[in-house]
Design a protein around this motif. Sequence first.
Motif: not given
Length: 168
Positions: A69, A31, A35
């Motif tokens: 996500m 993640i 990001q």
Amino acid sequence: MTTDSIAEAGAPGNNRGVTDQALDSINKQIIEHLQRDGRMSYATLAKTIGLSEAAVRQRVQRLLDHGLMQIVAVTDPLTLGFARQAMVGVKVLGDMRRIADEIAAIPEVDYVVICAGGYDMLVELVCTDDEHLLELLNDKIRAIDGVSATETFMYLKLAKQTYAWGTR
């Protein structure tokens, strides 16, 4: 927790409380890297994290499938022909969840949060012009049974928008 699993965390979108219950350290790394660069290839991600490309691909798919996500292109609507963007503070009477769901179903709404404080929820709108904004406020949001008041905060310029806050 197994090396390739996401703990049972309930339905996507539910407040999971403690992040560690939903994610292991490998998923958190995935993640955080995505990001910073949502276009990072599975091969590069795998090499960086130390897993096979297939394992990374499976983990990313599970994170997406469980609603933990999303991978999206972030833009500034004001630069794409949407002349009006606004945050609307909404006060409601009755069931806040029902009203939030009704507002969230409006296509021009891109953000709804139930909150504490002066407003019961905050709603972000993206509009083509002032007439469009008026239509949304008057004909859609204020027309919802239970909406008692709104206050509109017009965006003049998007100074910062980021989603790279990492994980805990």
